[in-house]
Design a protein around this motif. Structure first.
Motif, PDB file in Angstrom:
ATOM      1  N   VAL A  46      10.317   7.486   4.884  1.00 52.51           N
ATOM      2  CA  VAL A  46       9.436   6.435   5.443  1.00 52.51           C
ATOM      3  C   VAL A  46       9.298   5.304   4.443  1.00 52.51           C
ATOM      4  O   VAL A  46       9.415   4.121   4.790  1.00 52.51           O
ATOM      5  N   ARG A  47       9.066   5.647   3.192  1.00 52.34           N
ATOM      6  CA  ARG A  47       8.893   4.615   2.158  1.00 52.34           C
ATOM      7  C   ARG A  47      10.183   3.819   1.967  1.00 52.34           C
ATOM      8  O   ARG A  47      10.155   2.595   1.850  1.00 52.34           O
ATOM      9  N   ARG A  77       4.009   5.420  10.840  1.00 51.33           N
ATOM     10  CA  ARG A  77       3.607   4.095  11.333  1.00 51.33           C
ATOM     11  C   ARG A  77       3.381   3.177  10.133  1.00 51.33           C
ATOM     12  O   ARG A  77       2.637   3.503   9.224  1.00 51.33           O
ATOM     13  N   VAL A  78       4.034   2.018  10.152  1.00 44.90           N
ATOM     14  CA  VAL A  78       3.859   1.039   9.083  1.00 44.90           C
ATOM     15  C   VAL A  78       3.641  -0.337   9.714  1.00 44.90           C
ATOM     16  O   VAL A  78       4.373  -0.731  10.627  1.00 44.90           O
ATOM     17  N   SER A 108       0.851  -1.178   0.000  1.00 48.96           N
ATOM     18  CA  SER A 108       0.000   0.000   0.000  1.00 48.96           C
ATOM     19  C   SER A 108       0.894   1.237   0.000  1.00 48.96           C
ATOM     20  O   SER A 108       1.168   1.803  -1.046  1.00 48.96           O
ATOM     21  N   CYS A 109       1.447   1.614   1.139  1.00 49.96           N
ATOM     22  CA  CYS A 109       2.178   2.882   1.252  1.00 49.96           C
ATOM     23  C   CYS A 109       3.432   2.949   0.387  1.00 49.96           C
ATOM     24  O   CYS A 109       3.890   4.044   0.065  1.00 49.96           O
ATOM     25  N   ALA A 158       2.818   7.106   5.207  1.00 53.03           N
ATOM     26  CA  ALA A 158       4.121   7.640   4.823  1.00 53.03           C
ATOM     27  C   ALA A 158       4.215   9.138   5.090  1.00 53.03           C
ATOM     28  O   ALA A 158       5.299   9.665   5.294  1.00 53.03           O
ATOM     29  N   GLY A 159       3.078   9.808   5.064  1.00 57.25           N
ATOM     30  CA  GLY A 159       3.064  11.238   5.344  1.00 57.25           C
ATOM     31  C   GLY A 159       2.996  12.055   4.070  1.00 57.25           C
ATOM     32  O   GLY A 159       3.050  11.509   2.977  1.00 57.25           O
TER      33      GLY A 159
END
Length: 156
Positions: free
Chosen positions: A138-139, A112-113, A23-24, A100-101
Protein backbone atom coordinates in the motif's frame (compact mmCIF):
# COMPACT_ATOMS: atom_id res chain seq x y z
CA UNK A 1 14.50 7.82 -15.95
CA UNK A 2 12.68 7.05 -12.70
CA UNK A 3 9.27 8.53 -11.90
CA UNK A 4 10.88 10.75 -9.25
CA UNK A 5 13.50 11.99 -11.74
CA UNK A 6 10.74 12.79 -14.25
CA UNK A 7 8.82 14.77 -11.60
CA UNK A 8 11.92 16.74 -10.67
CA UNK A 9 12.71 17.47 -14.33
CA UNK A 10 9.14 18.69 -14.88
CA UNK A 11 9.36 20.94 -11.80
CA UNK A 12 12.68 22.37 -13.02
CA UNK A 13 11.18 23.01 -16.46
CA UNK A 14 8.39 25.03 -14.82
CA UNK A 15 10.78 26.76 -12.44
CA UNK A 16 8.96 25.62 -9.31
CA UNK A 17 9.81 23.56 -6.26
CA UNK A 18 7.93 20.67 -4.66
CA UNK A 19 6.74 20.09 -1.10
CA UNK A 20 5.22 16.93 0.34
CA UNK A 21 2.82 16.38 3.24
CA UNK A 22 2.78 12.72 4.24
CA UNK A 23 0.97 10.63 6.78
CA UNK A 24 0.71 6.94 5.85
CA UNK A 25 3.94 6.98 3.82
CA UNK A 26 6.01 8.50 6.63
CA UNK A 27 8.29 10.46 4.29
CA UNK A 28 8.72 7.88 1.52
CA UNK A 29 7.63 10.34 -1.20
CA UNK A 30 10.20 12.90 -0.05
CA UNK A 31 12.69 10.04 0.17
CA UNK A 32 12.00 8.97 -3.42
CA UNK A 33 12.44 12.53 -4.68
CA UNK A 34 15.62 13.19 -2.71
CA UNK A 35 17.10 9.85 -3.80
CA UNK A 36 17.68 11.55 -7.17
CA UNK A 37 21.02 13.38 -7.37
CA UNK A 38 20.59 17.14 -7.73
CA UNK A 39 17.06 17.12 -6.35
CA UNK A 40 17.73 20.09 -4.07
CA UNK A 41 17.04 22.56 -6.89
CA UNK A 42 13.48 21.24 -7.34
CA UNK A 43 12.51 19.76 -3.95
CA UNK A 44 11.88 22.24 -1.14
CA UNK A 45 10.72 20.25 1.89
CA UNK A 46 8.61 17.45 3.26
CA UNK A 47 6.25 17.37 6.22
CA UNK A 48 5.76 14.00 7.93
CA UNK A 49 2.57 14.48 9.92
CA UNK A 50 1.68 11.03 11.15
CA UNK A 51 -0.33 12.13 14.17
CA UNK A 52 -3.39 14.36 14.10
CA UNK A 53 -1.58 16.80 16.40
CA UNK A 54 1.26 17.09 13.87
CA UNK A 55 -1.24 17.76 11.09
CA UNK A 56 -2.80 20.58 13.13
CA UNK A 57 0.51 22.06 14.33
CA UNK A 58 2.56 21.82 11.12
CA UNK A 59 -0.06 22.15 8.37
CA UNK A 60 -2.87 24.14 10.01
CA UNK A 61 -5.41 21.32 9.64
CA UNK A 62 -8.64 22.47 11.24
CA UNK A 63 -9.62 20.30 14.23
CA UNK A 64 -13.31 20.60 13.27
CA UNK A 65 -12.51 19.08 9.85
CA UNK A 66 -10.66 16.21 11.55
CA UNK A 67 -13.63 15.63 13.83
CA UNK A 68 -16.19 15.79 11.03
CA UNK A 69 -14.36 13.72 8.39
CA UNK A 70 -11.47 11.89 10.08
CA UNK A 71 -7.80 11.97 9.13
CA UNK A 72 -8.34 9.71 6.11
CA UNK A 73 -10.50 11.97 3.97
CA UNK A 74 -10.21 14.14 0.91
CA UNK A 75 -10.98 17.16 3.08
CA UNK A 76 -7.88 16.50 5.20
CA UNK A 77 -5.78 15.65 2.11
CA UNK A 78 -6.74 19.04 0.65
CA UNK A 79 -5.87 20.91 3.85
CA UNK A 80 -2.57 19.01 4.14
CA UNK A 81 -1.51 19.94 0.59
CA UNK A 82 -2.61 23.55 1.06
CA UNK A 83 -0.76 23.75 4.39
CA UNK A 84 2.43 22.34 2.83
CA UNK A 85 2.21 24.94 0.07
CA UNK A 86 1.62 27.75 2.57
CA UNK A 87 4.49 26.69 4.85
CA UNK A 88 7.09 26.22 2.11
CA UNK A 89 8.79 27.89 -0.83
CA UNK A 90 7.15 25.37 -3.16
CA UNK A 91 4.89 26.02 -6.12
CA UNK A 92 3.24 22.60 -5.89
CA UNK A 93 2.53 20.25 -2.98
CA UNK A 94 1.30 16.69 -2.80
CA UNK A 95 -0.31 15.14 0.27
CA UNK A 96 -1.25 11.60 1.28
CA UNK A 97 -3.30 10.28 4.17
CA UNK A 98 -4.53 6.73 4.35
CA UNK A 99 -4.81 3.35 6.00
CA UNK A 100 -1.80 1.26 5.02
CA UNK A 101 -2.85 -1.59 7.28
CA UNK A 102 -3.24 -3.93 8.78
CA UNK A 103 -6.68 -3.00 9.95
CA UNK A 104 -9.18 -0.44 8.86
CA UNK A 105 -12.93 -0.45 9.24
CA UNK A 106 -16.11 -0.91 7.24
CA UNK A 107 -16.19 2.84 6.55
CA UNK A 108 -12.44 3.28 6.04
CA UNK A 109 -10.99 0.02 4.74
CA UNK A 110 -7.35 -0.99 4.65
CA UNK A 111 -5.72 0.30 1.49
CA UNK A 112 -7.77 3.51 1.20
CA UNK A 113 -5.54 6.52 0.53
CA UNK A 114 -6.61 10.12 -0.05
CA UNK A 115 -4.37 12.35 -2.14
CA UNK A 116 -4.18 16.11 -2.53
CA UNK A 117 -2.36 18.26 -5.07
CA UNK A 118 -2.20 21.98 -4.36
CA UNK A 119 -0.91 24.80 -6.50
CA UNK A 120 -1.45 28.56 -6.05
CA UNK A 121 -4.48 28.42 -8.37
CA UNK A 122 -6.25 25.53 -6.65
CA UNK A 123 -6.34 22.12 -5.01
CA UNK A 124 -7.54 18.77 -6.31
CA UNK A 125 -8.15 15.60 -4.32
CA UNK A 126 -8.58 11.93 -5.12
CA UNK A 127 -9.23 8.73 -3.19
CA UNK A 128 -7.73 5.44 -4.32
CA UNK A 129 -8.69 2.04 -2.95
CA UNK A 130 -5.54 -0.09 -3.21
CA UNK A 131 -7.20 -2.87 -1.20
CA UNK A 132 -5.83 -5.09 1.56
CA UNK A 133 -2.58 -5.84 -0.31
CA UNK A 134 -0.35 -5.45 2.75
CA UNK A 135 1.22 -2.44 4.44
CA UNK A 136 4.42 -2.41 2.39
CA UNK A 137 2.59 -2.67 -0.93
CA UNK A 138 0.00 0.00 0.00
CA UNK A 139 2.77 2.42 0.93
CA UNK A 140 4.77 1.65 -2.24
CA UNK A 141 1.65 2.05 -4.42
CA UNK A 142 0.89 5.35 -2.65
CA UNK A 143 4.36 6.72 -3.43
CA UNK A 144 4.03 5.65 -7.07
CA UNK A 145 0.58 7.23 -7.40
CA UNK A 146 1.65 10.47 -5.68
CA UNK A 147 4.60 10.81 -8.07
CA UNK A 148 2.25 10.24 -11.02
CA UNK A 149 -0.14 12.91 -9.72
CA UNK A 150 2.77 15.34 -9.40
CA UNK A 151 3.99 14.52 -12.91
CA UNK A 152 0.52 14.99 -14.40
CA UNK A 153 -0.02 18.30 -12.57
CA UNK A 154 3.39 19.62 -13.60
CA UNK A 155 2.74 18.75 -17.27
CA UNK A 156 -0.76 20.28 -17.31
Amino acid sequence: MTAAAEVLAAARARGIRIATAESCTGGLIAGALTEVPGSSDAFDRGFVTYSNAAKVQMLDIRPDTLEAHGAVSEQIAAQMAEGALRHSEAGIAVSVTGIAGPGGSEHKPEGRVCFGISQPFGTRTQTVEFGAIGRHRVRAATVEHALQLLADALRA
